[in-house]
Design a protein around this motif. Structure first.
Motif, PDB file in Angstrom:
ATOM      1  N   ASN A 366       0.836  -1.191  -0.056  1.00  0.00           N
ATOM      2  CA  ASN A 366      -0.111  -0.079  -0.203  1.00  0.00           C
ATOM      3  C   ASN A 366       0.895   1.308   0.003  1.00  0.00           C
ATOM      4  N   TRP A 367       1.958   1.350   0.895  1.00  0.00           N
ATOM      5  CA  TRP A 367       2.982   2.357   0.698  1.00  0.00           C
ATOM      6  C   TRP A 367       3.450   2.481  -0.587  1.00  0.00           C
ATOM      7  N   GLN A 368       3.712   1.491  -1.131  1.00  0.00           N
ATOM      8  CA  GLN A 368       4.548   1.430  -2.645  1.00  0.00           C
ATOM      9  C   GLN A 368       3.804   2.088  -3.429  1.00  0.00           C
ATOM     10  N   LYS A 369       2.456   1.874  -3.579  1.00  0.00           N
ATOM     11  CA  LYS A 369       1.337   2.528  -4.474  1.00  0.00           C
ATOM     12  C   LYS A 369       1.482   4.072  -4.036  1.00  0.00           C
ATOM     13  N   ALA A 370       1.426   4.586  -2.763  1.00  0.00           N
ATOM     14  CA  ALA A 370       1.433   5.710  -2.481  1.00  0.00           C
ATOM     15  C   ALA A 370       2.822   6.528  -2.766  1.00  0.00           C
ATOM     16  N   VAL A 371       3.857   5.965  -2.782  1.00  0.00           N
ATOM     17  CA  VAL A 371       5.044   6.595  -3.391  1.00  0.00           C
ATOM     18  C   VAL A 371       5.027   6.625  -4.718  1.00  0.00           C
ATOM     19  N   LYS A 372       4.626   5.761  -5.452  1.00  0.00           N
ATOM     20  CA  LYS A 372       4.531   5.841  -6.858  1.00  0.00           C
ATOM     21  C   LYS A 372       3.713   6.826  -7.195  1.00  0.00           C
ATOM     22  N   GLY A 373       2.675   7.041  -6.830  1.00  0.00           N
ATOM     23  CA  GLY A 373       1.479   8.299  -6.954  1.00  0.00           C
ATOM     24  C   GLY A 373       2.329   9.519  -6.754  1.00  0.00           C
ATOM     25  N   ILE A 374       3.105   9.675  -5.552  1.00  0.00           N
ATOM     26  CA  ILE A 374       3.578  11.093  -5.354  1.00  0.00           C
ATOM     27  C   ILE A 374       4.742  11.186  -6.272  1.00  0.00           C
ATOM     28  N   VAL A 375       5.535  10.239  -6.982  1.00  0.00           N
ATOM     29  CA  VAL A 375       6.527  10.441  -7.981  1.00  0.00           C
ATOM     30  C   VAL A 375       5.931  10.690  -9.356  1.00  0.00           C
ATOM     31  N   VAL A 376       4.930  10.117  -9.715  1.00  0.00           N
ATOM     32  CA  VAL A 376       4.042  10.664 -10.896  1.00  0.00           C
ATOM     33  C   VAL A 376       3.684  11.956 -10.791  1.00  0.00           C
ATOM     34  N   LEU A 377       3.148  12.137  -9.601  1.00  0.00           N
ATOM     35  CA  LEU A 377       2.483  13.699  -9.369  1.00  0.00           C
ATOM     36  C   LEU A 377       3.672  14.752  -9.507  1.00  0.00           C
ATOM     37  N   GLY A 378       4.770  14.502  -8.855  1.00  0.00           N
ATOM     38  CA  GLY A 378       5.943  15.229  -8.698  1.00  0.00           C
ATOM     39  C   GLY A 378       6.525  15.420 -10.290  1.00  0.00           C
ATOM     40  N   ALA A 379       6.430  14.558 -10.937  1.00  0.00           N
ATOM     41  CA  ALA A 379       6.847  14.616 -12.373  1.00  0.00           C
ATOM     42  C   ALA A 379       6.001  15.632 -13.080  1.00  0.00           C
ATOM     43  N   VAL A 380       4.871  15.480 -13.041  1.00  0.00           N
ATOM     44  CA  VAL A 380       3.937  16.521 -13.989  1.00  0.00           C
ATOM     45  C   VAL A 380       3.865  17.759 -13.380  1.00  0.00           C
ATOM     46  N   VAL A 381       4.355  17.976 -12.100  1.00  0.00           N
ATOM     47  CA  VAL A 381       4.273  19.181 -11.176  1.00  0.00           C
ATOM     48  C   VAL A 381       5.385  19.732 -11.787  1.00  0.00           C
ATOM     49  N   PHE A 382       6.554  19.169 -12.065  1.00  0.00           N
ATOM     50  CA  PHE A 382       7.751  19.618 -12.404  1.00  0.00           C
ATOM     51  C   PHE A 382       7.884  20.186 -13.766  1.00  0.00           C
ATOM     52  N   ASP A 383       7.127  19.464 -14.820  1.00  0.00           N
ATOM     53  CA  ASP A 383       6.842  19.796 -16.099  1.00  0.00           C
ATOM     54  C   ASP A 383       5.838  21.031 -16.145  1.00  0.00           C
ATOM     55  N   VAL A 384       4.857  21.087 -15.488  1.00  0.00           N
ATOM     56  CA  VAL A 384       3.826  22.420 -15.475  1.00  0.00           C
ATOM     57  C   VAL A 384       4.806  23.671 -14.976  1.00  0.00           C
ATOM     58  N   LEU A 385       5.398  23.426 -13.779  1.00  0.00           N
ATOM     59  CA  LEU A 385       6.196  24.552 -13.539  1.00  0.00           C
ATOM     60  C   LEU A 385       7.228  25.102 -14.317  1.00  0.00           C
ATOM     61  N   SER A 386       7.936  23.954 -14.926  1.00  0.00           N
ATOM     62  CA  SER A 386       9.075  24.336 -15.884  1.00  0.00           C
ATOM     63  C   SER A 386       8.607  25.296 -17.011  1.00  0.00           C
ATOM     64  N   LYS A 387       7.130  24.839 -17.554  1.00  0.00           N
ATOM     65  CA  LYS A 387       6.497  25.699 -18.863  1.00  0.00           C
ATOM     66  C   LYS A 387       6.335  26.957 -18.314  1.00  0.00           C
ATOM     67  N   LYS A 388       5.706  27.060 -17.017  1.00  0.00           N
ATOM     68  CA  LYS A 388       5.303  28.413 -16.586  1.00  0.00           C
ATOM     69  C   LYS A 388       6.647  29.434 -16.375  1.00  0.00           C
ATOM     70  N   ARG A 389       7.650  28.793 -16.035  1.00  0.00           N
ATOM     71  CA  ARG A 389       8.976  29.415 -16.159  1.00  0.00           C
ATOM     72  C   ARG A 389       9.289  29.899 -17.179  1.00  0.00           C
ATOM     73  N   VAL A 390       9.293  29.153 -18.347  1.00  0.00           N
ATOM     74  CA  VAL A 390       9.734  29.517 -19.623  1.00  0.00           C
ATOM     75  C   VAL A 390       8.718  30.468 -20.211  1.00  0.00           C
ATOM     76  N   LYS A 391       7.590  30.426 -20.012  1.00  0.00           N
ATOM     77  CA  LYS A 391       6.649  31.615 -20.644  1.00  0.00           C
ATOM     78  C   LYS A 391       7.023  32.839 -19.846  1.00  0.00           C
ATOM     79  N   SER A 392       7.375  32.821 -18.455  1.00  0.00           N
ATOM     80  CA  SER A 392       7.586  34.140 -18.079  1.00  0.00           C
ATOM     81  C   SER A 392       8.687  34.903 -18.410  1.00  0.00           C
ATOM     82  N   ASN A 393       9.671  33.909 -18.537  1.00  0.00           N
ATOM     83  CA  ASN A 393      11.033  34.459 -19.238  1.00  0.00           C
ATOM     84  C   ASN A 393      10.904  35.059 -20.467  1.00  0.00           C
TER      85      ASN A 393
END
Length: 393
Positions: A366-393
């Motif tokens: 159960n904890w394994q699933k939780a960790v995998k979910g956090i990792v996937v969310l983190g990857a998407v958040v990183f992508d979204v924030l990177s795009k916002k940073r590029v647009k602001s520059n």
């Protein structure tokens, strides 16, 4: 002088690879400190390859769907179950010719993909809805075919095409020698290709990484390949499924990066209206992406039934989530238009190491699933924030 812009771009492209290495080292230290063996045990490396072969196959196809605008296919796990049920019926129950059975299974996968692709591309029903319906429909058909029962075992004449090792010998010295030499040949081919590619880009005036960074990458990847093949040589040799994965990854890498239809995927993901106005048949590109996803789902099914030696009603459960997660972790954009097959493979390996490492350490599922979910969310958040940073520059 080192061009700092190029260095930053190169670091961004290789950030996932760095994260993968850090994760592997973390689990290695943790596993050794607990006296549970080693993450890099020869048998465990071979096991990671076999366990995660379906993720690599499905992620290669899922990436094409994601490139078209962040679209996904939720039905791949159910297609794996259905094609596995068909394979079990043909091979085990009806004793049909192995090659004919494989061809029929691949055709079934292609037809399912084409069916879904038609509604998505030409009727313009959202992919989420079509594939969600497919997830329910194909799982139901699989249950009907299997009648709720598991079909097993599969004959050795079928399994040998997916679960055996090369060279086909019991001599450990021959196994190690052939595997080690194969690793050297792969490294030489990779270095020669990288040098030729860099020369071509320079000749055409394209931007390239700094020479020092290129050399460092070549040395590092070559050492990693030799390390893996050395460990495989100490076990049973090269898994046949690894050769199949290499063919798929190389074919789809070439398709997405070096062919016109492959570049159309990126164009649609960047701006579908602009791509259509420029003359790209966007409907056909979408249709082909989902048809291809059905094909690769069938390939994954053939690999899975051989590995488990059975066709079960529960086969393929959550496989779509593993494939989608591998793509996003590997750098694919949630908005489409960005991502590589190589990145998806790294994402698949990352998830495989994460699963394997947590299992060896003894972390609750159960904890394994939780960790995998956090990792996937983190990857998407990183992508979204990177795009916002590029647009602001």
């Amino acid at each position: 002088m080192i061009n700092t812009g190029l260095v930053k771009n190169s670091m961004k492209k290789n950030s996932m690879l760095i994260a993968l290495i850090a994760t592997m080292l973390f689990f290695q230290v943790l596993i050794v400190s607990q006296g549970r063996g080693s993450l890099f045990a020869p048998a465990n490396i071979s096991n990671i390859i076999s366990q995660n072969s379906y993720v690599v196959i499905l992620a290669s196809g899922m990436l094409l769907c994601i490139l078209t605008g962040g679209n996904i296919d939720l039905s791949v796990g159910s297609i794996v179950a259905l094609v596995g049920a068909v394979a079990g019926t043909l091979v085990v129950n009806l004793h049909l010719n192995i090659f004919l059975s494989i061809i029929i299974c691949l055709i079934v996968g292609i037809l399912i993909g084409a069916w879904q692709g038609f509604w998505i591309a030409y009727v313009r029903i959202p992919p989420f809805i079509v594939t969600l319906a497919g997830m329910l429909l194909w799982r139901g058909v699989a249950l009907l075919i299997l009648n709720g029962l598991t079909i097993s075992p599969f004959p050795e004449s079928y399994q040998k095409y997916f679960t055996t090792y090369l060279p086909a010998t019991d001599n450990p010295e021959t196994i190690f020698a052939v595997t080690f030499i194969t690793g050297i040949i792969i490294c030489l081919i990779y270095v020669a290709y990288a040098v030729f590619d860099r020369f071509n880009k320079k000749r055409k005036g394209y931007q390239t990484d700094h020479l020092g960074l290129t050399i460092t990458r070549l040395v590092f990847i070559s050492l990693a390949v030799m390390f893996v093949f050395t460990l495989l040589g100490k076990h049973k040799g090269i898994p046949v499924v690894l050769i199949q994965l290499a063919v798929i990854v190389l074919a789809y890498s070439y398709y997405t990066s070096s062919t016109v239809p492959g570049r159309h995927l990126y164009a649609i993901g960047g701006n579908e209206k602009a791509a259509k106005l420029s003359g790209i048949n966007t409907d056909r590109v979408l249709f082909s992406a989902y048809t291809n996803m059905g094909f690769l789902s069938a390939v994954a099914a053939l690999v899975c039934v051989a590995r488990f030696n059975s066709a079960a009603p529960t086969a393929g459960t959550n496989y779509e989530l593993d494939a989608i997660g591998a793509c996003f972790i590997g750098g694919a954009s949630a908005y489409g238009g960005t991502g590589t097959v190589g990145g998806a493979v790294i994402g698949a390996i990352f998830m495989g190491v994460l699963n394997n490492g947590m299992s060896i350490v003894g972390i609750d599922s159960n904890w394994q699933k939780a960790v995998k979910g956090i990792v996937v969310l983190g990857a998407v958040v990183f992508d979204v924030l990177s795009k916002k940073r590029v647009k602001s520059n």
